[in-house]
Design a protein around this motif. Structure first.
Motif, PDB file in Angstrom:
ATOM      1  N   THR A   1       0.802  -1.222   0.000  1.00  0.00           N
ATOM      2  CA  THR A   1       0.000   0.000   0.000  1.00  0.00           C
ATOM      3  C   THR A   1       0.835   1.273   0.000  1.00  0.00           C
ATOM      4  OG1 THR A   1      -0.148  -0.099   2.408  1.00  0.00           O
ATOM      5  CG2 THR A   1      -1.931  -1.125   1.159  1.00  0.00           C
ATOM      6  N   THR A   2       2.121   1.169  -0.301  1.00  0.00           N
ATOM      7  CA  THR A   2       2.968   2.358  -0.355  1.00  0.00           C
ATOM      8  C   THR A   2       2.994   2.905  -1.772  1.00  0.00           C
ATOM      9  OG1 THR A   2       4.949   1.022  -0.716  1.00  0.00           O
ATOM     10  CG2 THR A   2       4.385   1.554   1.585  1.00  0.00           C
ATOM     11  N   TRP A   3       3.532   4.121  -1.952  1.00  0.00           N
ATOM     12  CA  TRP A   3       3.484   4.790  -3.242  1.00  0.00           C
ATOM     13  C   TRP A   3       4.186   4.045  -4.383  1.00  0.00           C
ATOM     14  CZ3 TRP A   3       7.772   6.099  -5.894  1.00  0.00           C
ATOM     15  CH2 TRP A   3       8.960   6.233  -5.195  1.00  0.00           C
ATOM     16  N   PRO A   4       5.238   3.228  -4.163  1.00  0.00           N
ATOM     17  CA  PRO A   4       5.867   2.569  -5.317  1.00  0.00           C
ATOM     18  C   PRO A   4       4.925   1.678  -6.128  1.00  0.00           C
ATOM     19  CG  PRO A   4       7.367   2.510  -3.468  1.00  0.00           C
ATOM     20  CD  PRO A   4       6.045   3.016  -2.946  1.00  0.00           C
ATOM     21  N   ILE A   5       3.777   1.306  -5.566  1.00  0.00           N
ATOM     22  CA  ILE A   5       2.836   0.505  -6.347  1.00  0.00           C
ATOM     23  C   ILE A   5       2.365   1.271  -7.587  1.00  0.00           C
ATOM     24  CG2 ILE A   5       0.720   1.185  -5.138  1.00  0.00           C
ATOM     25  CD1 ILE A   5      -0.153  -1.783  -5.443  1.00  0.00           C
ATOM     26  N   PHE A   6       2.281   2.612  -7.506  1.00  0.00           N
ATOM     27  CA  PHE A   6       1.901   3.403  -8.677  1.00  0.00           C
ATOM     28  C   PHE A   6       2.931   3.253  -9.789  1.00  0.00           C
ATOM     29  CE2 PHE A   6      -0.350   5.839  -5.320  1.00  0.00           C
ATOM     30  CZ  PHE A   6      -1.637   5.676  -5.806  1.00  0.00           C
ATOM     31  N   THR A   7       4.199   3.294  -9.417  1.00  0.00           N
ATOM     32  CA  THR A   7       5.271   3.132 -10.403  1.00  0.00           C
ATOM     33  C   THR A   7       5.238   1.728 -10.989  1.00  0.00           C
ATOM     34  OG1 THR A   7       6.575   4.692  -9.102  1.00  0.00           O
ATOM     35  CG2 THR A   7       7.750   3.414 -10.757  1.00  0.00           C
ATOM     36  N   THR A   8       5.013   0.734 -10.151  1.00  0.00           N
ATOM     37  CA  THR A   8       4.939  -0.650 -10.621  1.00  0.00           C
ATOM     38  C   THR A   8       3.778  -0.825 -11.594  1.00  0.00           C
ATOM     39  OG1 THR A   8       5.880  -1.438  -8.537  1.00  0.00           O
ATOM     40  CG2 THR A   8       4.728  -3.058  -9.889  1.00  0.00           C
ATOM     41  N   LEU A   9       2.603  -0.355 -11.214  1.00  0.00           N
ATOM     42  CA  LEU A   9       1.420  -0.492 -12.080  1.00  0.00           C
ATOM     43  C   LEU A   9       1.594   0.251 -13.398  1.00  0.00           C
ATOM     44  CD1 LEU A   9      -1.492  -0.151  -9.499  1.00  0.00           C
ATOM     45  CD2 LEU A   9      -0.892  -2.175 -10.836  1.00  0.00           C
ATOM     46  N   LEU A  10       2.076   1.476 -13.330  1.00  0.00           N
ATOM     47  CA  LEU A  10       2.267   2.253 -14.549  1.00  0.00           C
ATOM     48  C   LEU A  10       3.308   1.588 -15.448  1.00  0.00           C
ATOM     49  CD1 LEU A  10       1.280   4.728 -16.028  1.00  0.00           C
ATOM     50  CD2 LEU A  10       3.104   6.021 -14.954  1.00  0.00           C
ATOM     51  N   GLY A  11       4.361   1.055 -14.851  1.00  0.00           N
ATOM     52  CA  GLY A  11       5.373   0.351 -15.630  1.00  0.00           C
ATOM     53  C   GLY A  11       4.793  -0.846 -16.358  1.00  0.00           C
ATOM     54  N   TRP A  12       3.982  -1.643 -15.666  1.00  0.00           N
ATOM     55  CA  TRP A  12       3.378  -2.814 -16.313  1.00  0.00           C
ATOM     56  C   TRP A  12       2.401  -2.397 -17.404  1.00  0.00           C
ATOM     57  CZ3 TRP A  12       5.740  -7.046 -16.609  1.00  0.00           C
ATOM     58  CH2 TRP A  12       6.481  -7.554 -15.543  1.00  0.00           C
ATOM     59  N   LEU A  13       1.648  -1.319 -17.188  1.00  0.00           N
ATOM     60  CA  LEU A  13       0.728  -0.836 -18.222  1.00  0.00           C
ATOM     61  C   LEU A  13       1.488  -0.351 -19.460  1.00  0.00           C
ATOM     62  CD1 LEU A  13      -1.940   1.037 -16.074  1.00  0.00           C
ATOM     63  CD2 LEU A  13      -2.223  -1.112 -17.336  1.00  0.00           C
ATOM     64  N   MET A  14       2.590   0.355 -19.230  1.00  0.00           N
ATOM     65  CA  MET A  14       3.419   0.806 -20.356  1.00  0.00           C
ATOM     66  C   MET A  14       3.989  -0.381 -21.122  1.00  0.00           C
ATOM     67  SD  MET A  14       5.494   3.969 -18.567  1.00  0.00           S
ATOM     68  CE  MET A  14       6.736   4.045 -19.854  1.00  0.00           C
ATOM     69  N   ALA A  15       4.495  -1.369 -20.384  1.00  0.00           N
ATOM     70  CA  ALA A  15       5.070  -2.555 -21.021  1.00  0.00           C
ATOM     71  C   ALA A  15       4.016  -3.298 -21.831  1.00  0.00           C
ATOM     72  CB  ALA A  15       5.692  -3.474 -19.967  1.00  0.00           C
ATOM     73  N   LEU A  16       2.826  -3.432 -21.286  1.00  0.00           N
ATOM     74  CA  LEU A  16       1.745  -4.121 -21.982  1.00  0.00           C
ATOM     75  C   LEU A  16       1.321  -3.376 -23.242  1.00  0.00           C
ATOM     76  CD1 LEU A  16      -0.363  -6.389 -22.072  1.00  0.00           C
ATOM     77  CD2 LEU A  16      -1.835  -4.947 -20.661  1.00  0.00           C
ATOM     78  N   GLU A  17       1.167  -2.066 -23.131  1.00  0.00           N
ATOM     79  CA  GLU A  17       0.777  -1.279 -24.304  1.00  0.00           C
ATOM     80  C   GLU A  17       1.852  -1.360 -25.390  1.00  0.00           C
ATOM     81  OE1 GLU A  17      -1.153   3.020 -25.241  1.00  0.00           O
ATOM     82  OE2 GLU A  17       0.701   3.048 -24.063  1.00  0.00           O
ATOM     83  N   GLY A  18       3.113  -1.201 -25.008  1.00  0.00           N
ATOM     84  CA  GLY A  18       4.199  -1.302 -25.986  1.00  0.00           C
ATOM     85  C   GLY A  18       4.231  -2.667 -26.657  1.00  0.00           C
ATOM     86  N   ALA A  19       4.045  -3.725 -25.867  1.00  0.00           N
ATOM     87  CA  ALA A  19       4.036  -5.078 -26.429  1.00  0.00           C
ATOM     88  C   ALA A  19       2.860  -5.256 -27.390  1.00  0.00           C
ATOM     89  CB  ALA A  19       3.977  -6.114 -25.310  1.00  0.00           C
ATOM     90  N   LEU A  20       1.687  -4.728 -27.041  1.00  0.00           N
ATOM     91  CA  LEU A  20       0.533  -4.832 -27.936  1.00  0.00           C
ATOM     92  C   LEU A  20       0.773  -4.108 -29.252  1.00  0.00           C
ATOM     93  CD1 LEU A  20      -2.552  -4.507 -25.561  1.00  0.00           C
ATOM     94  CD2 LEU A  20      -1.905  -6.475 -26.961  1.00  0.00           C
ATOM     95  N   PHE A  21       1.370  -2.925 -29.181  1.00  0.00           N
ATOM     96  CA  PHE A  21       1.703  -2.191 -30.400  1.00  0.00           C
ATOM     97  C   PHE A  21       2.661  -3.003 -31.273  1.00  0.00           C
ATOM     98  CE2 PHE A  21       0.453   2.003 -28.454  1.00  0.00           C
ATOM     99  CZ  PHE A  21      -0.436   2.368 -29.445  1.00  0.00           C
ATOM    100  N   LEU A  22       3.612  -3.684 -30.657  1.00  0.00           N
ATOM    101  CA  LEU A  22       4.583  -4.470 -31.424  1.00  0.00           C
ATOM    102  C   LEU A  22       3.993  -5.758 -31.983  1.00  0.00           C
ATOM    103  CD1 LEU A  22       7.704  -4.078 -29.122  1.00  0.00           C
ATOM    104  CD2 LEU A  22       7.425  -3.142 -31.421  1.00  0.00           C
ATOM    105  N   LEU A  23       3.167  -6.428 -31.193  1.00  0.00           N
ATOM    106  CA  LEU A  23       2.662  -7.747 -31.580  1.00  0.00           C
ATOM    107  C   LEU A  23       1.399  -7.687 -32.437  1.00  0.00           C
ATOM    108  CD1 LEU A  23       3.221  -9.562 -28.181  1.00  0.00           C
ATOM    109  CD2 LEU A  23       4.610  -9.769 -30.263  1.00  0.00           C
ATOM    110  N   ALA A  24       0.592  -6.669 -32.241  1.00  0.00           N
ATOM    111  CA  ALA A  24      -0.677  -6.586 -32.974  1.00  0.00           C
ATOM    112  C   ALA A  24      -0.972  -5.139 -33.377  1.00  0.00           C
ATOM    113  CB  ALA A  24      -1.801  -7.152 -32.118  1.00  0.00           C
ATOM    114  N   PRO A  25      -0.172  -4.563 -34.251  1.00  0.00           N
ATOM    115  CA  PRO A  25      -0.363  -3.151 -34.600  1.00  0.00           C
ATOM    116  C   PRO A  25      -1.714  -2.865 -35.248  1.00  0.00           C
ATOM    117  CG  PRO A  25       1.243  -4.161 -36.063  1.00  0.00           C
ATOM    118  CD  PRO A  25       0.947  -5.155 -34.983  1.00  0.00           C
TER     119      PRO A  25
END
Length: 133
Positions: free
Chosen positions: A70-94
């Motif tokens: 429940t500390t603030w780094p969870i925001f960084t973790t979540l945003l990082g995973w969302l960025m990684a997922l979006e980037g992967a989707l753009f690469l795999l299924a443009p």
């Protein structure tokens, strides 16, 4: 007044500032972002490099700040995973993103402005957590 940021908080601090600037840009330059989006969507191959950078930056954030409490780094973790997922989707299924071409200019402008408000608020929130320690 001096702001001191621990080296472990440098990436989240940079992310917070980047989100605030990007959000403000979406709000102030929405018509230009709409034109850019139209040009990019007309040629999906043009965003492969950006998608790769987004995926790698997201993975760097997610794996560096892999905290699920429940500390603030969870925001960084979540945003990082969302960025990684979006980037992967753009690469795999443009072609998944080709539907944006059918959206009206009015909708894209509204979307850019809403996105700007969201990114600005997210950057301010993350910045507040990082600077509050």
């Amino acid at each position: 007044m001096t702001i001191q940021i621990a080296s472990t908080e440098l990436a989240p601090a940079l992310l917070a500032v980047g989100l605030m600037v990007l959000g403000a840009s979406f709000l102030l330059q929405a018509p230009r972002w709409m034109i850019l989006l139209r040009r990019i969507m007309a040629n999906p191959e043009s965003y492969f490099l950006g998608a790769l950078v987004e995926m790698m930056a997201g993975l760097l954030l997610a794996l560096s700040y892999d905290r699920w409490d429940t500390t603030w780094p969870i925001f960084t973790t979540l945003l990082g995973w969302l960025m990684a997922l979006e980037g992967a989707l753009f690469l795999l299924a443009p072609n998944l993103f080709q539907s944006f071409n059918r959206l009206s200019d009015k909708f894209i402008l509204r979307y850019a402005r809403f996105g700007g408000i969201f990114l600005l608020a997210l950057g301010i929130l993350l910045g507040r957590f990082v600077l509050a320690g």
